[in-house]
Design a protein around this motif. Sequence first.
Motif, PDB file in Angstrom:
ATOM      1  N   GLY A 157       7.776  13.806   2.040  1.00 32.92           N
ATOM      2  CA  GLY A 157       7.665  13.542   0.606  1.00 32.92           C
ATOM      3  C   GLY A 157       7.323  12.098   0.321  1.00 32.92           C
ATOM      4  O   GLY A 157       6.498  11.795  -0.533  1.00 32.92           O
ATOM      5  N   GLY A 158       7.967  11.179   1.019  1.00 35.75           N
ATOM      6  CA  GLY A 158       7.723   9.771   0.774  1.00 35.75           C
ATOM      7  C   GLY A 158       6.328   9.333   1.162  1.00 35.75           C
ATOM      8  O   GLY A 158       5.718   8.484   0.507  1.00 35.75           O
ATOM      9  N   VAL A 159       5.795   9.891   2.240  1.00 32.95           N
ATOM     10  CA  VAL A 159       4.458   9.529   2.690  1.00 32.95           C
ATOM     11  C   VAL A 159       3.407   9.996   1.686  1.00 32.95           C
ATOM     12  O   VAL A 159       2.419   9.307   1.428  1.00 32.95           O
ATOM     13  N   THR A 160       3.639  11.175   1.096  1.00 33.70           N
ATOM     14  CA  THR A 160       2.714  11.672   0.079  1.00 33.70           C
ATOM     15  C   THR A 160       2.713  10.758  -1.134  1.00 33.70           C
ATOM     16  O   THR A 160       1.654  10.403  -1.671  1.00 33.70           O
ATOM     17  N   ARG A 161       3.887  10.352  -1.578  1.00 32.68           N
ATOM     18  CA  ARG A 161       3.962   9.430  -2.717  1.00 32.68           C
ATOM     19  C   ARG A 161       3.273   8.117  -2.397  1.00 32.68           C
ATOM     20  O   ARG A 161       2.579   7.542  -3.239  1.00 32.68           O
ATOM     21  N   GLU A 162       3.460   7.640  -1.169  1.00 32.29           N
ATOM     22  CA  GLU A 162       2.797   6.402  -0.761  1.00 32.29           C
ATOM     23  C   GLU A 162       1.282   6.559  -0.790  1.00 32.29           C
ATOM     24  O   GLU A 162       0.558   5.652  -1.223  1.00 32.29           O
ATOM     25  N   MET A 163       0.799   7.714  -0.349  1.00 34.41           N
ATOM     26  CA  MET A 163      -0.643   7.941  -0.322  1.00 34.41           C
ATOM     27  C   MET A 163      -1.228   7.887  -1.729  1.00 34.41           C
ATOM     28  O   MET A 163      -2.220   7.199  -1.982  1.00 34.41           O
ATOM     29  N   PHE A 164      -0.615   8.599  -2.686  1.00 29.01           N
ATOM     30  CA  PHE A 164      -1.129   8.608  -4.061  1.00 29.01           C
ATOM     31  C   PHE A 164      -1.102   7.208  -4.664  1.00 29.01           C
ATOM     32  O   PHE A 164      -2.074   6.757  -5.285  1.00 29.01           O
ATOM     33  N   ALA A 165       0.001   6.500  -4.500  1.00 23.02           N
ATOM     34  CA  ALA A 165       0.136   5.166  -5.093  1.00 23.02           C
ATOM     35  C   ALA A 165      -0.854   4.183  -4.477  1.00 23.02           C
ATOM     36  O   ALA A 165      -1.519   3.416  -5.187  1.00 23.02           O
ATOM     37  N   GLU A 166      -0.964   4.198  -3.150  1.00 26.87           N
ATOM     38  CA  GLU A 166      -1.842   3.254  -2.469  1.00 26.87           C
ATOM     39  C   GLU A 166      -3.308   3.591  -2.725  1.00 26.87           C
ATOM     40  O   GLU A 166      -4.153   2.694  -2.879  1.00 26.87           O
ATOM     41  N   PHE A 167      -3.628   4.875  -2.789  1.00 28.61           N
ATOM     42  CA  PHE A 167      -5.002   5.283  -3.088  1.00 28.61           C
ATOM     43  C   PHE A 167      -5.438   4.759  -4.449  1.00 28.61           C
ATOM     44  O   PHE A 167      -6.518   4.173  -4.588  1.00 28.61           O
ATOM     45  N   ALA A 168      -4.602   4.957  -5.473  1.00 28.47           N
ATOM     46  CA  ALA A 168      -4.953   4.496  -6.812  1.00 28.47           C
ATOM     47  C   ALA A 168      -5.097   2.986  -6.858  1.00 28.47           C
ATOM     48  O   ALA A 168      -6.026   2.449  -7.474  1.00 28.47           O
ATOM     49  N   ARG A 169      -4.174   2.289  -6.206  1.00 26.36           N
ATOM     50  CA  ARG A 169      -4.231   0.829  -6.207  1.00 26.36           C
ATOM     51  C   ARG A 169      -5.520   0.329  -5.561  1.00 26.36           C
ATOM     52  O   ARG A 169      -6.191  -0.570  -6.090  1.00 26.36           O
TER      53      ARG A 169
END
Length: 260
Positions: free
Chosen positions: A43-55
Amino acid sequence: MELRRATLVKSVLDTVDAANQAQLRRGPRVTFSDDGEIGDDQGGVTREMFAEFARRCALPDPGEMQLLKVTPANHVQPEPCVPAELDCDDSAMPSGTGIQYGRHYRNLGRVCGMALWTGELLDVSFAPFFLKLVIDPERRCSLEENGSDLAEEDPELWRSLSAMISAAEASTTPDEEFGVMFERTISSSNCSSSTSAAPATNAARGDASSAAATDKSAQPRVVELMEGGSNIPVTHENARDFVEKLSETSRPCTVDVYRR
C-alpha cells in the motif's frame, strides 16, 4: 507495475498505455526495482508512486519530460503548447516537438483517473480553470471569468492584456492599430512558454513570440484566434475581442486528450 525510480514517469506512462480499462480500474500493484533492490507493495509503495509521479511531471528530474506546468498560484496544468487537434496516435508525429507528447497526455489522464477510482492522492493541485474544462469541455466563459482565472494563474499576462483594454477604451481613434494580428505563435519544441512584460501595445506580440525567441531550437506554430486572423489587425475598436480570444487560447488545448 515494476518500476525504476530513475525512470519513474516514463515507466508509469508506458505501463498505463499498455493496460486496458479493466486493469486500470483494478488499480496498480507496484514494485520498485533499483539496482537489484525489490520493494514489495503493501500500500505504501503505491501511494509513493502516485505522489512521486505527479511531482516529477511538474518538477522533472534532469532528462525527464515536463508534462505539467506550475503556475504562479502554485497550481499545475498541462502545458498549453500542445495543439488542440492533437492525435493520440503519435506514430506519425514529428520528433523533437511537443506534438509527440499526445499519447503521454492521454496516459497522464489515465493515471489521474486511476488515482480517483482507487482512492489514491496525487501530490499536486490542478488549476481550477483546467478542472472546469475537464468537467465540462464545452464550457465557454466570459472575459470576466477568463480574466479572473488568468489573473490568478498568469498575472503577468493578464496585466498586459488589461492594459491593452484600458488603452483601447481611453482611445479616441478606434481604427488605430496595436501592431499585432488576431493570431498567436507558440513554441512546441519543448512545451515551455513564457510571457513578455511588454507595454500594452506590445503585450500580444511579446506573449506570442517570446518562447520562440528564447529557444533557438523552437519550431514556432502560428495559431489564428479566428478565421483569417493572420490578416486581421488588432485595433482599438476590436481589442476587447482580441483579448477575449487570446485569453481562451491561454488555457490548455490538451483537455480532450487528457479526458480520454
